[in-house]
Design an enzyme around this catalytic site. Structure first.
Site, PDB file in Angstrom:
ATOM      1  N   HIS A 181       0.839  -1.201   0.000  1.00  0.00           N
ATOM      2  CA  HIS A 181       0.000   0.000   0.000  1.00  0.00           C
ATOM      3  C   HIS A 181       0.874   1.252   0.000  1.00  0.00           C
ATOM      4  CE1 HIS A 181      -3.524   2.482   1.494  1.00  0.00           C
ATOM      5  NE2 HIS A 181      -2.504   3.208   1.949  1.00  0.00           N
ATOM      6  N   GLU A 182       1.838   1.300   0.921  1.00  0.00           N
ATOM      7  CA  GLU A 182       2.687   2.488   1.021  1.00  0.00           C
ATOM      8  C   GLU A 182       3.573   2.640  -0.218  1.00  0.00           C
ATOM      9  OE1 GLU A 182       1.934   4.624   3.055  1.00  0.00           O
ATOM     10  OE2 GLU A 182       0.700   3.387   4.374  1.00  0.00           O
ATOM     11  N   HIS A 185       1.682   4.322  -2.951  1.00  0.00           N
ATOM     12  CA  HIS A 185       1.601   5.785  -2.841  1.00  0.00           C
ATOM     13  C   HIS A 185       2.764   6.433  -3.602  1.00  0.00           C
ATOM     14  CE1 HIS A 185      -1.832   6.551  -0.351  1.00  0.00           C
ATOM     15  NE2 HIS A 185      -1.401   5.801   0.647  1.00  0.00           N
ATOM     16  N   TYR A 196      -3.797  14.749  -2.411  1.00  0.00           N
ATOM     17  CA  TYR A 196      -4.271  13.980  -1.268  1.00  0.00           C
ATOM     18  C   TYR A 196      -5.355  14.742  -0.512  1.00  0.00           C
ATOM     19  CZ  TYR A 196      -3.546  10.274   2.219  1.00  0.00           C
ATOM     20  OH  TYR A 196      -3.673   9.181   3.056  1.00  0.00           O
ATOM     21  N   GLU A 205      -5.805   6.997  -2.046  1.00  0.00           N
ATOM     22  CA  GLU A 205      -5.870   5.936  -1.035  1.00  0.00           C
ATOM     23  C   GLU A 205      -6.380   4.630  -1.643  1.00  0.00           C
ATOM     24  OE1 GLU A 205      -5.199   5.074   2.156  1.00  0.00           O
ATOM     25  OE2 GLU A 205      -3.888   6.815   2.086  1.00  0.00           O
ATOM     26  N   ASP A 279      -9.658  14.402   7.975  1.00  0.00           N
ATOM     27  CA  ASP A 279      -8.907  13.422   7.187  1.00  0.00           C
ATOM     28  C   ASP A 279      -8.786  13.868   5.728  1.00  0.00           C
ATOM     29  OD1 ASP A 279      -7.534  11.067   6.516  1.00  0.00           O
ATOM     30  OD2 ASP A 279      -9.379   9.927   6.241  1.00  0.00           O
ATOM     31  N   HIS A 284      -9.637   8.465   3.655  1.00  0.00           N
ATOM     32  CA  HIS A 284      -9.648   7.062   4.077  1.00  0.00           C
ATOM     33  C   HIS A 284     -11.065   6.495   4.200  1.00  0.00           C
ATOM     34  CE1 HIS A 284      -5.569   8.183   5.539  1.00  0.00           C
ATOM     35  NE2 HIS A 284      -5.279   6.932   5.240  1.00  0.00           N
TER      36      HIS A 284
END
Length: 367
Positions: A181-182, A185, A196, A205, A279, A284
């Site tokens: 996942h990271e 990004h 973002y 995301e 957020d 998210h």
């Protein structure tokens, strides 16, 4: 409890292509910060403060060049380096496993090392992409960041993994889709550069969830039907009423624990879209909608999801035609254009069109 503001008290919209991107939503940490148990509340508060400071630094940093070359200048070459932050604040820390070195005694190091290699292999073998920038960029990751740190993130330069507090969260290397996942990004940073915030942030995301899940499926050689479509399964300790951080198959069902703020708030369709200033505009939360669209498209197409469904999403991400502030509708239309370009208007196109329709997004450019 609200996420702390940067030092000067001003919130800033993230720049396109540049983000401090975490896998745990701030609203989960805010729920934990309200706990009467200091073993739960104190690590959550410390994580929120650390994330706010890191986000401020990331938003001040210069954005990288977007749309890296389609083909690398050299042959594919994986170079990853694992660092140990020794529970401190300094990054990256000390080198503990350079690429090609034997496994070490530290399980966090080995799990992160293997996950980065696996994700590199997915992008190379499925999509012909060589590292996150498409040109063999070295992959750097740090483990054991701070004490009881309840998150993992990409900060524009490296991936960083906390150990968790041991009460609510386990180590953030336990599930291969978290490093994937990271790492994704970073891919988004070097391609579409999706800002973002708001719907483009939710897409940012979602894309990380998509390819995080695909990395896990790729490792297990699972078809779309066989996959669990959970993000971060195993990240919570057995004391938490949760199966994962998110569910792409059934958004809104991943957890239901009062310490986390209650029930998973992710919507599966636009009918339940969440309007919020928290957020970064609910990145998210509302990511559940494009997440579910990808799941439906993958099931509709069938087979290994990283092959056709993943290829369509990858083509969309790297097309050079997405606006950094793309909406769900604009992204849906781009996926349909990508599907038609690669596969024609057959089963793949129809599966993608139906998927977006089921989540309430009109992807038809004529509609």
């Amino acid at each position: 409890m609200n996420t702390p503001l940067p030092h000067d008290g001003k919130r800033r919209a993230p720049k396109a292509g540049n983000c401090f991107c975490t896998i745990v939503p701030p609203f989960v940490l805010e729920g934990l910060a309200e706990s009467d148990d200091p073993k739960v509340s104190e690590p959550a508060r410390a994580t929120l403060e650390a994330d706010s400071e890191a986000a401020f630094r990331a938003y001040r940093a210069e954005s990288p060049s977007l749309m890296a070359p389609a083909a690398p200048a050299t042959e594919p070459h994986l170079e990853r380096t694992l660092y140990d932050a020794h529970h401190g604040l300094g990054l990256p820390g000390d080198v503990v496993r350079p690429d090609g070195a034997d496994p070490v005694a530290d399980g966090s190091v080995n799990r992160a090392y293997d996950a980065l290699g696996l994700t590199f292999a997915l992008y190379k073998e499925a999509y012909g992409r060589y590292s996150v920038d498409g040109n063999n960029m070295p992959l750097n990751a740090s483990v054991h960041y701070r004490r009881g740190y309840n998150n993992a993130f990409w900060d524009g330069e490296r991936m960083v993994f906390g150990d968790g507090d041991g009460h609510v969260f386990n180590d953030f290397t336990v599930s291969v889709d978290i490093p994937a996942h990271e790492m994704t990004h970073a891919v988004t940073q070097f391609t579409a550069g999706l800002a973002y915030q708001d719907q483009s942030g939710a897409l940012n995301e979602s894309i990380s969830d998509v390819f995080g899940s695909l990395a896990k499926q790729f490792a297990r050689r699972q078809t779309a039907e066989q996959a669990d479509w959970l993000i971060g399964a195993g990240i919570f300790t057995p004391t938490v009423q949760a199966q994962a951080l998110r569910s792409m198959k059934a958004p809104g069902t991943a957890f239901n624990d009062r310490r986390l703020g209650g029930k998973d708030p992710q919507p599966a369709t636009m009918a339940a879209f969440v309007e919020t200033s928290q957020d970064d505009g609910g990145v998210h939360t509302n990511s559940g909608i494009p997440n579910h669209a990808f799941y439906l498209a993958a099931i509709g197409i069938g087979g290994f999801a990283w092959e056709k469904a993943g290829q369509i999403w990858y083509d969309t991400l790297t097309s050079g035609e997405l606006d950094p502030h793309a909406t769900f509708q604009e992204f849906a239309r781009a996926t349909l254009a990508a599907a038609a370009k690669r596969y024609g208007k057959g089963n793949e196109y129809e599966a993608v069109l139906k998927a977006w329709s089921e989540v309430g997004v009109n992807g038809n450019s004529n509609g």
